[in-house]
Design a protein around this motif. Structure first.
Motif, PDB file in Angstrom:
ATOM      1  N   ALA A  15       0.841  -1.205   0.000  1.00  0.00           N
ATOM      2  CA  ALA A  15       0.000   0.000   0.000  1.00  0.00           C
ATOM      3  C   ALA A  15       0.876   1.255   0.000  1.00  0.00           C
ATOM      4  N   THR A  16       1.931   1.238   0.799  1.00  0.00           N
ATOM      5  CA  THR A  16       2.784   2.430   0.902  1.00  0.00           C
ATOM      6  C   THR A  16       3.613   2.609  -0.373  1.00  0.00           C
ATOM      7  N   ALA A  17       4.101   1.496  -0.917  1.00  0.00           N
ATOM      8  CA  ALA A  17       4.861   1.588  -2.176  1.00  0.00           C
ATOM      9  C   ALA A  17       3.944   2.114  -3.295  1.00  0.00           C
ATOM     10  N   GLU A  18       2.689   1.668  -3.284  1.00  0.00           N
ATOM     11  CA  GLU A  18       1.729   2.167  -4.287  1.00  0.00           C
ATOM     12  C   GLU A  18       1.554   3.679  -4.158  1.00  0.00           C
ATOM     13  N   LEU A  19       1.489   4.150  -2.913  1.00  0.00           N
ATOM     14  CA  LEU A  19       1.274   5.590  -2.755  1.00  0.00           C
ATOM     15  C   LEU A  19       2.510   6.390  -3.174  1.00  0.00           C
ATOM     16  N   ALA A  20       3.686   5.830  -2.945  1.00  0.00           N
ATOM     17  CA  ALA A  20       4.913   6.510  -3.403  1.00  0.00           C
ATOM     18  C   ALA A  20       4.889   6.626  -4.930  1.00  0.00           C
ATOM     19  N   LEU A  21       4.439   5.548  -5.561  1.00  0.00           N
ATOM     20  CA  LEU A  21       4.340   5.544  -7.017  1.00  0.00           C
ATOM     21  C   LEU A  21       3.288   6.569  -7.479  1.00  0.00           C
ATOM     22  N   THR A  22       2.185   6.617  -6.762  1.00  0.00           N
ATOM     23  CA  THR A  22       1.119   7.586  -7.080  1.00  0.00           C
ATOM     24  C   THR A  22       1.675   9.007  -7.017  1.00  0.00           C
ATOM     25  N   LEU A  23       2.408   9.304  -5.926  1.00  0.00           N
ATOM     26  CA  LEU A  23       2.954  10.650  -5.756  1.00  0.00           C
ATOM     27  C   LEU A  23       3.975  10.984  -6.844  1.00  0.00           C
ATOM     28  N   MET A  24       4.740   9.964  -7.215  1.00  0.00           N
ATOM     29  CA  MET A  24       5.756  10.175  -8.255  1.00  0.00           C
ATOM     30  C   MET A  24       5.063  10.555  -9.572  1.00  0.00           C
ATOM     31  N   MET A  25       4.031   9.822  -9.889  1.00  0.00           N
ATOM     32  CA  MET A  25       3.255  10.092 -11.104  1.00  0.00           C
ATOM     33  C   MET A  25       2.576  11.459 -11.010  1.00  0.00           C
TER      34      MET A  25
ATOM     35  N   GLY B 223      10.875   0.208   0.314  1.00  0.00           N
ATOM     36  CA  GLY B 223      11.773   0.642  -0.758  1.00  0.00           C
ATOM     37  C   GLY B 223      11.914  -0.441  -1.819  1.00  0.00           C
ATOM     38  N   THR B 224      12.070  -1.683  -1.359  1.00  0.00           N
ATOM     39  CA  THR B 224      12.246  -2.788  -2.309  1.00  0.00           C
ATOM     40  C   THR B 224      10.967  -3.020  -3.116  1.00  0.00           C
ATOM     41  N   ALA B 225       9.817  -2.910  -2.458  1.00  0.00           N
ATOM     42  CA  ALA B 225       8.539  -3.092  -3.187  1.00  0.00           C
ATOM     43  C   ALA B 225       8.376  -1.995  -4.234  1.00  0.00           C
TER      44      ALA B 225
ATOM     45  N   ARG C 248      10.657  -0.809 -11.489  1.00  0.00           N
ATOM     46  CA  ARG C 248      11.534  -1.487 -12.453  1.00  0.00           C
ATOM     47  C   ARG C 248      10.710  -2.300 -13.456  1.00  0.00           C
ATOM     48  N   HIS C 249       9.807  -3.110 -12.901  1.00  0.00           N
ATOM     49  CA  HIS C 249       9.102  -4.052 -13.770  1.00  0.00           C
ATOM     50  C   HIS C 249       7.823  -3.469 -14.359  1.00  0.00           C
TER      51      HIS C 249
END
Ligand code: DGY
Length: 326
Positions: A107-117, A162-164, A170-171
């Motif tokens: 969930a947290t990795a998803e939100l980091a990705l959301t913020l990045m986008m 961080g790894t998630a 990456r993928h």
């Protein structure tokens, strides 16, 4: 140790289903106001209950535990971060602390990705324009952001989250991963992620996006300060879903104003829910209200994990997630 029904305090409302299950473990007292408890109320809870279940909004500094002979034996924190609790002082008062690692990683990795986008694609600005009825229609030069796919992502703190994030970036997006972390990825993970470990300054100099995933502690306070912003690329974006005080927010406002970096996506702040002066006015910063773990599935899992730690204490079994071993 628990001949009578144990008394358990929840400092905030939890998902209903978990509250019901917690009530089966003992006498459950819930702060039904669902607002942060004041220090006196927290101290009273420590004196009167066997277990207190705090959240990130409960500040438990050293003074809270001083001269205290608590009944409490456990702080079963609802959350993975525990920088709001003085662990040493709690231990000195005989109170163990547990957290909920693992269950909020995605969930947290998803939100980091959301913020990045959001930050890269200027979606906050776009949404504000539409909602304010300020959108004049499509044009070739309207709200041009920057592409994320294939760019270089610098991850500071390569633990679970961080790894998630590295995996998804990456993928999912073909991003190049560089990272800075006290311990390196094992060979296999580093190969799968094509991730390169770098000193912090090299990471800051190279990354198009910098995402923070380190714990908040004395060593990481203001890790990203004015010197760090000087190193970052002018088109770079800073993403913070970890803890507010890892970033010197005054320096961040200055860096954004001066164009030292292009944007930022923040979910956490040094003095939540207050914002540092200047942040709110900046169009190029995305501001979210500490919602990294805010999915139904995750909050449920966090409650369950905290509950399992309480159950372990009550059954006098080893705790599942002690943050330090007493
Ligand atoms: C965590 O689990 O640390 C989240 O930030 C909420 O507390």
């Amino acid at each position: 140790m628990f001949e009578q029904r144990a008394k358990i305090v929840l400092t905030r409302r939890w998902p209903q289903q978990i509250e019901r299950r917690m009530a089966q473990l003992g006498e459950l007292v819930v702060n039904t106001t669902d607002t942060p408890m004041r220090p006196e109320a927290l101290r009273a809870a420590l004196l009167e209950a066997d277990v207190v279940c705090p959240t990130v909004t409960d500040f438990m500094p050293r003074e809270l535990f001083s001269d205290l002979q608590p009944r409490a034996k456990l702080l079963a924190n609802f959350g993975v971060g525990f920088n709001h609790i003085d662990i040493k002082a709690a231990a000195a008062a005989g109170i163990q602390v547990t957290n909920t690692p693992g269950v909020l990683t995605d969930a947290t990795a998803e939100l980091a990705l959301t913020l990045m986008m959001m930050s890269a694609r200027r979606t906050g600005m776009g949404e504000r324009q539409v909602r304010r009825d300020q959108w004049l229609g499509w044009s070739p030069t309207h709200l041009l952001g920057t592409q994320v796919s294939g760019k270089k992502l610098g991850i500071i703190g390569m633990g679970r989250i961080g790894t998630a994030l590295a995996h998804k970036a990456r993928h999912g997006l073909g991003m190049q991963i560089i990272y800075n972390s006290p311990s390196s990825l094992d060979e296999d993970a580093a190969r799968r992620l094509s991730a390169q470990a770098l000193p912090l300054s090299s990471l800051l100099e190279q990354a198009d996006f910098v995402s923070l995933h380190c714990p908040a502690k004395a060593e990481t306070r203001h890790l990203i300060d004015h010197k760090a912003f000087e190193k970052m690329r002018p088109h770079a974006h800073l993403i913070n879903t970890a803890r507010g005080d890892i970033v010197d927010e005054v320096a961040l406002v200055q860096a954004l104003k001066q164009g030292q970096i292009a944007g930022a996506g923040l979910d956490v702040y040094a003095a939540e829910p207050q914002l540092t002066a200047g942040l709110m006015e900046l169009e190029q910063v995305v501001l979210l209200p500490h919602m990294g773990s805010a999915t139904v599935e995750t909050r449920h899992a966090m409650g369950l994990r905290a509950m399992e730690n309480v159950q372990a204490l009550l059954a006098q079994r080893p705790l599942l997630d002690p943050v330090v071993k007493l």
